[in-house]
Design an enzyme around this catalytic site. Structure first.
Site, short mmCIF file in Angstrom:
data_model
loop_
_atom_site.label_atom_id
_atom_site.label_comp_id
_atom_site.label_asym_id
_atom_site.label_seq_id
_atom_site.Cartn_x
_atom_site.Cartn_y
_atom_site.Cartn_z
N LYS A 21 14.36 28.69 13.94
CA LYS A 21 15.45 27.91 14.55
C LYS A 21 16.33 27.29 13.46
O LYS A 21 17.56 27.39 13.53
CB LYS A 21 14.83 26.84 15.44
CG LYS A 21 15.80 25.98 16.20
CD LYS A 21 15.18 25.43 17.46
CE LYS A 21 14.22 24.28 17.24
NZ LYS A 21 14.88 23.03 16.81
N SER A 22 15.73 26.67 12.47
CA SER A 22 16.51 26.00 11.42
C SER A 22 17.38 27.01 10.67
O SER A 22 18.55 26.74 10.37
CB SER A 22 15.58 25.33 10.41
OG SER A 22 14.86 24.29 11.03
N ARG A 26 21.72 27.50 10.58
CA ARG A 26 22.47 27.50 9.32
C ARG A 26 23.20 28.83 9.10
O ARG A 26 24.28 28.87 8.50
CB ARG A 26 21.52 27.18 8.16
CG ARG A 26 21.12 25.68 8.18
CD ARG A 26 19.81 25.46 7.46
NE ARG A 26 19.46 24.04 7.32
CZ ARG A 26 18.82 23.31 8.26
NH1 ARG A 26 18.50 23.85 9.43
NH2 ARG A 26 18.50 22.05 8.03
N GLY A 93 19.24 18.41 18.33
CA GLY A 93 19.54 17.42 17.29
C GLY A 93 20.07 18.09 16.03
O GLY A 93 20.95 17.55 15.35
N SER A 166 14.47 13.36 5.94
CA SER A 166 15.06 14.13 7.05
C SER A 166 15.96 15.23 6.52
O SER A 166 16.97 14.97 5.85
CB SER A 166 15.87 13.20 7.96
OG SER A 166 16.75 13.99 8.76
N GLN A 168 17.77 17.05 8.33
CA GLN A 168 19.04 17.04 9.06
C GLN A 168 20.04 16.09 8.40
O GLN A 168 21.22 16.41 8.27
CB GLN A 168 18.81 16.64 10.52
CG GLN A 168 18.01 17.71 11.27
CD GLN A 168 17.75 17.35 12.71
OE1 GLN A 168 18.03 16.23 13.15
NE2 GLN A 168 17.18 18.28 13.45
N ASP A 314 7.34 19.27 12.84
CA ASP A 314 7.50 19.76 14.22
C ASP A 314 6.19 20.27 14.82
O ASP A 314 6.15 20.63 16.00
CB ASP A 314 8.54 20.89 14.26
CG ASP A 314 9.95 20.36 14.02
OD1 ASP A 314 10.16 19.14 14.18
OD2 ASP A 314 10.83 21.17 13.68
N LYS A 341 11.95 12.35 17.98
CA LYS A 341 12.18 13.78 18.17
C LYS A 341 12.69 14.01 19.62
O LYS A 341 13.17 13.10 20.25
CB LYS A 341 10.91 14.57 17.87
CG LYS A 341 10.48 14.46 16.41
CD LYS A 341 11.49 15.13 15.51
CE LYS A 341 11.14 14.96 14.05
NZ LYS A 341 12.19 15.43 13.16
N ARG A 345 7.11 11.68 20.44
CA ARG A 345 5.97 12.62 20.45
C ARG A 345 4.64 11.93 20.25
O ARG A 345 3.60 12.45 20.67
CB ARG A 345 6.18 13.73 19.41
CG ARG A 345 7.24 14.71 19.88
CD ARG A 345 7.40 15.90 18.97
NE ARG A 345 8.33 16.84 19.59
CZ ARG A 345 9.04 17.75 18.94
NH1 ARG A 345 8.93 17.87 17.62
NH2 ARG A 345 9.84 18.57 19.59
#
Ligand code: S3P
Length: 435
Positions: A21-22, A26, A93, A166, A168, A314, A341, A345
């Site tokens: 996903k990451s 990108r 996010g 982080s 992100q 994650d 998250k 969580r």
């Protein structure tokens, strides 16, 4: 939508999981900003990455779809157009935070919106450093979305010590730095996933980096390159744990991304005595990959080393299920980021495991889990894809049926989860109507 999962004891087969996903997010971002066309294969067709893709299409980027790849026609670093409407980041996010950085210095105004879960998530962590670069970005009163980016003439580079580990936030500042005057530097408290850095280099963007310090000079161009997205280790983790906890199991997962900033889940499971064999090492598009064979294991509880938390961030929902099936006590600490998250969580895992008869103690920054027998029960995912998948896997050690409510968001990261789970031996059925 809900899952009904009956206990089963055997996991077997050979599988691949959907793309990372990451890396998929990108790939779209850098391909859109590049000179030339980028072919992306293995792209994750999950809702989160599709939200990013649609955002760039709304800003004038064109995409051609092949049978198992797609080609993104870059518009160049100054070629994005103001979208007609707000950009909808859905549940993602990563889309919202990285887009905020990338769009901060574009010279046009844009608003980013999201779903009920995303509307609760903190955005000041990206808006504050970007505003100190000269951006003008507003959030709702609590620092939550919608995020409104106003047009500014230019951004100024900063040196920024990240207050939280982080990827992100790091990525948002670096992406803004591509459009800023001067050299933008980010210093991390602990290393986090480095896909932004790896992919900037793959697109021939000059970048300097050491263990926890990354710097980029604004004003350079990105050059198109082909990207092969490896399987997502965060999705693989559900089946790695499934094979560890199932009474009988031998499972091989192929083409799993093995970037060292992401493999904390393997290190933690190995410290818990998991039988994990890593083989077929390769490098695909600058990212390491491997096959992973997992066998049924007598897991033992551990104190999770805090330095492994960012590289497994994650994977805690499924690691907590592993802990519930281990002998002894597992302690997770310095993991307060889990509270912001897709759901809180720590609270959601504690609630779910307690429902299944597991002894759990919750702390502000983590939890303690006593391994023991699991009952069946009704689990609420809290709109969180990873909570839904983790508690489905718990059925391998449960005495009775587990019903997982609110599973729609599994489509954000793992399209085909139910089919893959069934193919390896889970007795899981999907029901469109929930409560
Ligand atoms: C991500 C970074 C992590 C992770 C998320 C994806 C990314 O978030 O939890 O799923 O692609 O950069 P944080 O940066 O908030 O830790």
């Amino acid at each position: 939508m809900k899952y009904i999962v009956q206990p089963s004891a055997r996991i077997a087969g050979e599988i691949s999981v959907p793309g990372d996903k990451s890396i998929s997010h990108r790939a779209i971002m850098f391909a859109s900003l590049a000179e030339g066309s980028t072919r992306v294969s293995g792209f994750l067709q999950g809702e989160d990455c599709l939200a990013t893709l649609h955002a760039f299409q709304q800003m004038g980027v064109t995409v051609d779809y092949g049978s198992d790849d797609m080609t993104i026609h870059g518009v160049g670093r100054d070629g994005l157009q103001a979208p007609q409407n707000a950009l909808d980041c859905g549940n993602s996010g990563t889309s919202m935070r990285l887009l905020t950085g990338l769009l901060a210095g574009q010279g046009f105004a844009v608003t980013l919106v999201g779903d009920e879960s995303l509307l609760q998530r903190p955005m000041r962590r990206v808006c504050d450093p970007l505003n100190s670069m000269g951006a003008r970005i507003d959030t709702a009163a609590k620092g939550t979305p919608p995020v409104t980016i106003h047009a500014v003439d230019s951004l100024q580079a900063i040196s920024y010590h990240l207050p939280v580990a982080s990827a992100q936030v790091k990525s948002a500042v670096l992406l803004a730095g591509l459009f800023a005057r001067g050299v933008t530097e980010v210093i991390e408290p602990k290393p986090t996933r480095d896909h932004t850095e790896c992919m900037l280099q793959a697109f021939h963007y000059p970048l300097q980096r050491s263990a926890t310090r990354i710097s980029v000079e604004g004003g350079h161009r990105l050059h198109a390159t082909d990207i092969q997205v490896p399987g997502d280790i965060s999705s693989a983790a559900f089946f790695i744990v499934a094979a560890c906890i199932a009474p009988q199991a031998e499972l091989t997962l192929h083409n799993v991304g093995m970037n060292p900033t992401r493999t904390g889940v393997l290190a933690i499971l190995q410290a818990m005595n998991a039988s994990i064999d890593i083989h077929n090492h390769a490098v695909e598009g600058g990212e390491p990959t491997a096959s992973i064979t997992v066998r049924s294991s007598q897991l033992r509880g551990i104190d999770v080393p805090p330095e492994l938390v960012p590289s497994a961030i994650d994977e805690f929902p499924i690691l907590c299920v592993a802990a519930a099936c281990a002998q002894g006590t597992t302690r997770v600490t310095q993991a307060e980021e889990l509270r912001v998250k897709e759901s809180d969580r720590i609270a959601q895992v504690a609630r779910g495991l307690t429902t299944l008869g597991v002894r759990v103690e919750e702390y502000p920054d983590g939890l303690t889990i006593e391994g023991g027998p699991l009952t069946g029960g009704e689990i609420d995912s809290g709109h969180d894809h990873r909570i839904a998948m983790a508690f489905s896997i718990a059925s391998l050690r449960a005495a009775d049926t587990i019903t997982v409510h609110d599973c729609k968001n599994v489509a954000t990261s793992f399209p085909g989860f139910v089919e893959t789970a069934r193919s390896v031996g889970l007795d899981i059925t999907l029901h469109e109507h929930d409560r």
